[in-house]
Enzyme design. Structure first.
Site, short mmCIF file in Angstrom:
data_model
loop_
_atom_site.label_atom_id
_atom_site.label_comp_id
_atom_site.label_asym_id
_atom_site.label_seq_id
_atom_site.Cartn_x
_atom_site.Cartn_y
_atom_site.Cartn_z
N HIS A 124 -0.02 10.25 7.35
CA HIS A 124 -0.57 10.29 5.99
C HIS A 124 -0.24 11.67 5.41
CE1 HIS A 124 -3.78 8.15 3.37
NE2 HIS A 124 -3.36 9.17 2.66
N GLU A 169 2.05 5.11 2.25
CA GLU A 169 2.66 5.34 0.94
C GLU A 169 3.91 6.21 0.98
OE1 GLU A 169 -0.23 6.71 -1.90
OE2 GLU A 169 -1.45 4.92 -1.72
N TYR A 297 -4.14 0.95 -7.05
CA TYR A 297 -5.03 1.70 -7.94
C TYR A 297 -4.91 1.23 -9.39
CZ TYR A 297 -6.26 4.51 -3.98
OH TYR A 297 -6.74 4.88 -2.75
N GLU A 358 -6.14 0.38 0.83
CA GLU A 358 -6.85 1.30 -0.06
C GLU A 358 -7.06 0.65 -1.41
OE1 GLU A 358 -5.18 5.24 -0.70
OE2 GLU A 358 -4.62 5.39 1.42
#
Ligand code: FCB
Length: 452
Positions: A124, A169, A297, A358
């Site tokens: 991450h 990501e 998101y 997420e």
């Protein structure tokens, strides 16, 4: 009370919360941890909005037991955390640091003791600085190093981690870290950052093999996806150039890190120099996956650039007409349904089951004089997005789980401590944790297995 079946989630659905190492652990010098690119980046003046660093963050390294209690109180069935590569290999290569492994060993056992499945992300974004000094992800060698590191972690935790996620990501790490430089390591190479994409994907494929050699647990990768909306200039309908710009952005964010997982080549819409791609690499990258991690998101608005000869083949357009978070991100729950059904359509039977690894929002949450932290906007956000997930499942998309970003308010990268994403408020002066209203709401949803 009417308890119709309509908002029930499938039995066995995973209810989770997520964090990442650099954002919560602190203790950057403890027990032999080496420096990461985020230590270097945050200590450079002007890199982070509030001048803060992750040196202490939520001090989770020392307070993990209290944080596992918070997870248990929430009733989550799984917890997604990330492992700090520089704790395991302080220089990015060589033997494992026993104290680093021991920390995650304690964390994993504490989770299992409370009936919570450990979900471990291997990368991450906190690359060991010595690897950046030899080129970071621009260097092919980093992919090999990553697989070695994955093997060391799996040797120790492979008997207990329930789901492995190789990368988090890779799009953001490439574009923010090496494309425009707003994240560590702060390089601004634009499309010359393509080797970072390829070497992350190659590292992913090599790590899948390293994990499979050591554990039968499922393996996934996490991408962040954004449905793309085309706009025209000055409020006009989108024209052909705008649609081409939207397709280019879709290729960059959504397809670049997904097409090769499922046996396709890198998208041809983008001006990449593919010289770094060697024979056999695409086959390594296309190793079968047990799940796809999806972070969502918001959607992205795109139009043609004013200058067609400019550096980017698109221009981003803020989406209007939606509520926004404190990050100014538009709140568009339908975008999650659009994205899930879109992946299902695009990749068909090749698509493995999806874990939403997420989803969440930042608001300026404060603890009031009554000692409570009320965050009704977050409750509305989570409710809306879980409804979108529920609809996608009803429409045939195989979604197996959902992880809220984040368990705790934490160090939000270039924004420092100015953006609070937690179900639990953290006072960064005292390290006091205060569960927010959304924590109680999510606890009740998990207990019921359905939305209210
Ligand atoms: C994602 C990151 C995560 C967090 C959220 C808000 O892009 O994976 O670490 O910063 O955004």
């Amino acid at each position: 009370m009417n308890r119709g079946p309509s908002l029930d989630f499938p039995a066995g659905f995973t209810w989770g919360a997520a964090t990442s190492a650099y954002q919560i652990e602190g203790a950057v010098d403890a027990d032999g941890r080496g420096p990461s690119i985020w230590d270097t980046f945050t200590h450079a003046p002007g890199a982070v909005a509030d001048g803060s660093t992750g040196d202490v963050a939520c001090d989770h390294y020392h307070r993990y037991a209290e944080d596992v209690d918070l997870l248990a109180g929430l009733g989550v069935t799984a917890y997604r955390f990330s492992i700090s590569w520089p704790r395991i290999q302080p220089t990015g290569s060589g033997p494992a640091n026993p104290a680093g492994l021991a920390f995650y060993d304690r964390l994993v056992d504490a989770l299992l003791d409370r009936g919570i499945d450990p979900v471990a992300t291997l990368f991450h974004w906190d690359l060991p600085q010595p690897l950046e000094d030899t080129g970071g992800w621009l260097s092919r060698d980093t992919a090999t190093r990553f697989a070695d590191y994955a093997g060391l972690v799996a040797d120790r935790l492979g008997d207990r981690v329930k789901l492995w996620i190789t990368l988090n990501e890779p799009f953001v790490h490439m574009s923010f870290g090496y494309g425009v430089g707003s994240h560590a390591p702060g390089r601004a190479l634009l499309f010359d950052a393509f080797p970072v994409a390829h070497h992350q994907m190659l590292g992913h494929g090599l790590a899948v093999a390293a994990l499979r050699a050591r554990t039968g647990a499922p393996v996934a990768i996490t991408n962040n996806y954004s449905p793309v909306r085309a706009f025209g200039s000055a409020g006009a309908q989108p024209g052909d150039a705008d649609l081409a710009a939207a397709a280019a952005f879709h290729a960059l964010q959504n397809r670049l890190f997904t097409d090769p997982l499922f046996g396709r080549s890198y998208p041809a819409e983008l001006p990449f120099d593919l010289a770094v791609v060697r024979d056999g690499d695409l086959a390594t990258i296309a190793a079968p996956l047990d799940a796809l991690g999806v972070n969502y998101y918001n959607p992205t608005g795109v139009r043609a650039p004013d200058d067609p000869a400019g550096p980017l083949p698109f221009e981003l357009v803020p989406l209007t007409g939606h509520p926004t978070t404190s990050f100014d991100w538009p709140v568009v729950p339908d975008g999650l349904h659009e994205l899930l059904t879109g992946l299902h359509r695009e990749y068909g039977p090749a698509l493995p089951p999806i874990q939403i690894t997420e989803n969440g929002c930042s608001y300026d949450d404060t603890v009031g004089p009554d000692g409570r932290c009320h965050d009704p906007d977050r409750v509305a956000y989570l409710d809306g997005h879980l409804r979108a997930v529920h609809r996608a499942i009803a429409d045939g998309v195989d979604v197996r789980g959902y992880f809220v970003w984040s368990l705790l308010d934490n160090f939000e990268w270039a924004e420092g401590f100015t953006k609070r994403f937690g179900l639990v408020h953290v006072d960064f002066d005292t390290q006091r944790r205060t569960p927010k209203t959304s924590y109680a709401w999510y606890r009740d949803v998990i207990a019921a297995g359905r939305l209210p």
